[in-house]
Write a protein that holds these residues in place. Sequence first.
Motif, PDB file in Angstrom:
ATOM      1  N   TYR A 418      30.416  52.846  -4.839  1.00 33.78           N
ATOM      2  CA  TYR A 418      29.710  53.961  -4.187  1.00 33.78           C
ATOM      3  C   TYR A 418      30.296  54.250  -2.805  1.00 33.78           C
ATOM      4  O   TYR A 418      30.526  55.411  -2.453  1.00 33.78           O
ATOM      5  N   LEU A 419      30.550  53.220  -2.022  1.00 35.81           N
ATOM      6  CA  LEU A 419      31.100  53.434  -0.685  1.00 35.81           C
ATOM      7  C   LEU A 419      32.481  54.065  -0.747  1.00 35.81           C
ATOM      8  O   LEU A 419      32.827  54.920   0.060  1.00 35.81           O
ATOM      9  N   LEU A 483      38.443  46.119  -5.824  1.00 35.41           N
ATOM     10  CA  LEU A 483      37.488  46.902  -5.029  1.00 35.41           C
ATOM     11  C   LEU A 483      37.481  46.434  -3.582  1.00 35.41           C
ATOM     12  O   LEU A 483      37.401  47.245  -2.644  1.00 35.41           O
ATOM     13  N   ASP A 484      37.580  45.133  -3.391  1.00 35.77           N
ATOM     14  CA  ASP A 484      37.602  44.570  -2.039  1.00 35.77           C
ATOM     15  C   ASP A 484      38.815  45.078  -1.264  1.00 35.77           C
ATOM     16  O   ASP A 484      38.725  45.434  -0.091  1.00 35.77           O
ATOM     17  N   GLU A 489      41.222  48.810   2.765  1.00 35.75           N
ATOM     18  CA  GLU A 489      42.138  49.938   2.978  1.00 35.75           C
ATOM     19  C   GLU A 489      41.432  51.117   3.646  1.00 35.75           C
ATOM     20  O   GLU A 489      41.994  51.790   4.513  1.00 35.75           O
ATOM     21  N   LEU A 490      40.188  51.363   3.269  1.00 36.79           N
ATOM     22  CA  LEU A 490      39.423  52.498   3.796  1.00 36.79           C
ATOM     23  C   LEU A 490      38.590  52.134   5.030  1.00 36.79           C
ATOM     24  O   LEU A 490      37.784  52.937   5.497  1.00 36.79           O
ATOM     25  N   ASN A 491      38.767  50.907   5.524  1.00 36.61           N
ATOM     26  CA  ASN A 491      38.037  50.444   6.704  1.00 36.61           C
ATOM     27  C   ASN A 491      36.518  50.474   6.490  1.00 36.61           C
ATOM     28  O   ASN A 491      35.754  50.848   7.365  1.00 36.61           O
ATOM     29  N   LEU A 492      36.106  50.066   5.293  1.00 32.78           N
ATOM     30  CA  LEU A 492      34.687  50.069   4.937  1.00 32.78           C
ATOM     31  C   LEU A 492      34.097  48.664   4.810  1.00 32.78           C
ATOM     32  O   LEU A 492      32.912  48.514   4.526  1.00 32.78           O
ATOM     33  N   SER A 493      34.912  47.659   5.037  1.00 38.64           N
ATOM     34  CA  SER A 493      34.459  46.282   4.803  1.00 38.64           C
ATOM     35  C   SER A 493      33.292  45.885   5.696  1.00 38.64           C
ATOM     36  O   SER A 493      32.343  45.223   5.256  1.00 38.64           O
ATOM     37  N   GLU A 494      33.343  46.274   6.959  1.00 37.07           N
ATOM     38  CA  GLU A 494      32.274  45.886   7.888  1.00 37.07           C
ATOM     39  C   GLU A 494      30.938  46.497   7.471  1.00 37.07           C
ATOM     40  O   GLU A 494      29.908  45.818   7.457  1.00 37.07           O
ATOM     41  N   LEU A 495      30.958  47.771   7.128  1.00 34.91           N
ATOM     42  CA  LEU A 495      29.745  48.448   6.660  1.00 34.91           C
ATOM     43  C   LEU A 495      29.231  47.778   5.388  1.00 34.91           C
ATOM     44  O   LEU A 495      28.023  47.554   5.232  1.00 34.91           O
ATOM     45  N   VAL A 784      34.591  63.138   6.593  1.00 34.05           N
ATOM     46  CA  VAL A 784      33.968  62.818   7.877  1.00 34.05           C
ATOM     47  C   VAL A 784      33.448  61.385   7.808  1.00 34.05           C
ATOM     48  O   VAL A 784      33.295  60.825   6.724  1.00 34.05           O
ATOM     49  N   VAL A 785      33.167  60.796   8.983  1.00 32.55           N
ATOM     50  CA  VAL A 785      32.671  59.419   9.020  1.00 32.55           C
ATOM     51  C   VAL A 785      31.464  59.313   9.937  1.00 32.55           C
ATOM     52  O   VAL A 785      31.284  60.115  10.860  1.00 32.55           O
ATOM     53  N   THR A 786      30.630  58.307   9.657  1.00 34.05           N
ATOM     54  CA  THR A 786      29.477  58.018  10.506  1.00 34.05           C
ATOM     55  C   THR A 786      29.888  57.033  11.591  1.00 34.05           C
ATOM     56  O   THR A 786      31.043  56.596  11.649  1.00 34.05           O
TER      57      THR A 786
END
Length: 897
Positions: A418-419, A483-484, A489-495, A784-786
């Motif tokens: 989803y992310l 997926l990890d 790669e998308l800099n989403l790991s922290e979220l 866009v990003v939050t």
Amino acid sequence: MKDKVIIIDGNSLINRAFFAIPSLSNKEGIPTNGMYGFLNMLFKLLDKHSPKYVSVAFDLKAPTFRHKLSSDYKGTRKGMPDDLRPQMNMLKEILDNLGINRMELEGFEADDLIGSVAKLCGRENLDVMIFTGDKDALQLVDDNITVYITKRGITNLKEYREEDVFEEFTLMPNQIIDYKGLSGDTSDNIPGIPGVGPKTAIKLLLEFTTVENLILNSEKVKNKRIRGLVEEYKEQALLSKKLATIVTNIPFEFNVDELLIKEKNIEKLIELYKKYEFTSFIRNLKEESLHLTNTTSEDEINNNLVEEEEIEFKLINNLNELSNMVSEIKKNKVISIKSIYDKANIRTNEAIGFAISDKDTTYYVDLLGEVKFIDLKVILEDENIKKITYNGKREFLIAFRYGISIENHTFDGFIANYLINPSRNKYELSDVAMEYLSKAIKSKEDLLGKGAKAKKYCDISFSDLSNYSAVYSRILFEVHCELDKKLIELNLSELFIDVEIPLVEILASTEYEGFKVDESVLNEIDEDLTNKLREIESEIYSYSNEKFNINSPKQLGVVLFETLELPVIKKTKTGFSTSHDVLIKLEKKHPIVPLVIEYRTYSKLKSTYVDGIRSVINKETGKVHSSLNQTVAVTGRLSSSDPNMQNIPVRIPIGRKIRKVFVADNNCKLIDADYSQIELRVLAHMSKDENLLLAYRENLDIHTMTASKVFNIPLDEITADIRSRAKEVNFGIVYGMSDYGLSETLKIPRKTAKLYIEQYFEKYPGVKEYMDTTIKECKEIGYVVTLLNRRRYIPEINHKNFNLRSFAERTAMNTPIQGSAADIIKIAMINVYNRLKREKLKSKLILQVHDELIIDTSEDEIEIVKEILVDEMENAYKLDIPLLVDMKVGTSWFDTK
């Protein structure tokens, strides 16, 4: 039995598909809706009819002989939509790699190719089926040719044989061209004879059979006016017939074997399907290929697509085997898990199976024998074993049911998927397996079926169920690494790690705890609504002078537009439109209209909320166990279902009263903690606008301040009504509202609304600069990003269509603000939940609704819970301005508002 030939009108059906599926594109913004719909239809036709021969005919840009006959031919047609044009060549490339024959020829239309090939195949005594959206093709129907016309979208088809054509037109198929010669065809700009409509054309042809015979015997036409028209426009009628006639004898060499389905290029198809994100097509590629004749062998397909329908796994069905499994798992310390249970009652569901995979081995634990789910506690509560799930909330819910806490839950592939791409409609593991591993596995729907005929897990054979579960956990273990990598790669790991994963347990907990319902209050509201509906119904009938079904758009349309003769705003295929926007425009035209609007409002309240809530009250607990969903809203907001607790209407008294139904548990009170203007505070932080920041730092009333600045009114002269209007402007800006939207909301001229927005940006220049920068960056990178780096792809941001592009720009402006607010409330939820748990309090977090948290609070813990809420919510995220929380205590949800 005759061999079947399928011939498809490519332009017609991709055009139908394009409009039937309004918006679909891959993450790069390439439009794919027409292509996807067309291929979906193609595969269904191949599966249903198993034809030996297939061809798709396309038009070319070059003019045809018809354009030479008439320069006005098709002159009124709009050009191909910008988003459809590139899909034509994309579709053709896929068809070529599917081994499907294509036909196109300069100087002739697709219809002519279809007609010529269909007649040639018919003469070969083949069973020819033509699929199109154009009824011109009905002229081709004969003993060997059947035409299928798309009725709605592209999947609803009407079959035409000779008797079907006659039943609809009272004409034979070969008379359709004469029918068009007389009545014309506006879609192709074929004039026909002016003044001769369909009914007259049919009447004339029943008497004279053809256009030529009618012209030769025009003196026999009884109606003087029609006779004059025939004589005056006879040349136009002959030309119209010629334009409408499909050529069935194009002079070209043809061999029916050209239409044989050729060998598929599996490797290239997988590449294309991945590019356009058609993962379901990839998954079904083997099955579809085997339905076709003359295709690649099964071995060749398997070399390209590995389908793991069966894997080796260890069956665990006694406690000794379970003990051995636990010992092996503890050595590896990472497992993927999949529990099998039929969701019936959140408090009494029974697990029937459990699949586990580590890096070496896959196990299936049979829970219908000696081993029980509680025996898995030793694994699930082991903090040293990392757990990987797919839709982990489901795992937590069954664990809670058995009094088990899942510890060290580190990865949920469902949430990760989803992310990575929040715009998808679904996130099946089978799709992920194909996309990342090129492995085809059964989906839940493949195993159980769908709709009313879907089976339950308990209905599936042990062999099928254990194999499905084992494959599921194995594939999950394998794909989680991919997926990890993508998250990193998308800099989403922290979220993912800090917010979304901890939230899984919390959402499961809120659902499991539930919200207590006072059924006596629900019954009172039901009675009030029923009486109110009767009153409104009676008033409506007093104006209509007749009883009718108010819920029937057709009957209501007759009353409004025929009986009462109100101006028609919009028509549909089935009659007059009575949609809400139509009624709003008619509201002041007749007193019946506001009554109908009111009736619909109360009727929806009763059906959706009163009846809806009653239907989901858990008989075991006396509560509703609403499901809070992480993967529905693209902004990152949580959604609520069964029942939807987030959309209870509060603008009307009886709507607000529905909140009285939801009450605290025994010996408890409800504490409702609500962020104060969190989205406006996020806007101030992200825009760095000095005036907004100053207002919040000095704790000024932002709506009063905006009213003063935008409406040029001194602060001490701002009334409640003026403040309310300013509030709409403030939140309208947050939501990227256009001047039209604001004018509709405030019931003011669009010019005035435009002025308000301009004045707002003049007084808050930092907001304007932020909005412009956000749109510019989105146009460059496509998303866009939050504040926490949540992404939303907005491919329409560079669309040529003004309306689509404008909507995308508003979305780009709003998403970072709304999404950041959603992220902050999620952090608050996590912190509050953990504090309650850590301090071993009895109080429970039972609901989140947008910007508020509701705690079912033990009466002896009220003060400490209030302190926790303020501390954790106001410190959830560090903005440039303070986050503030409003809090109320009450016996019911209504009391806390």
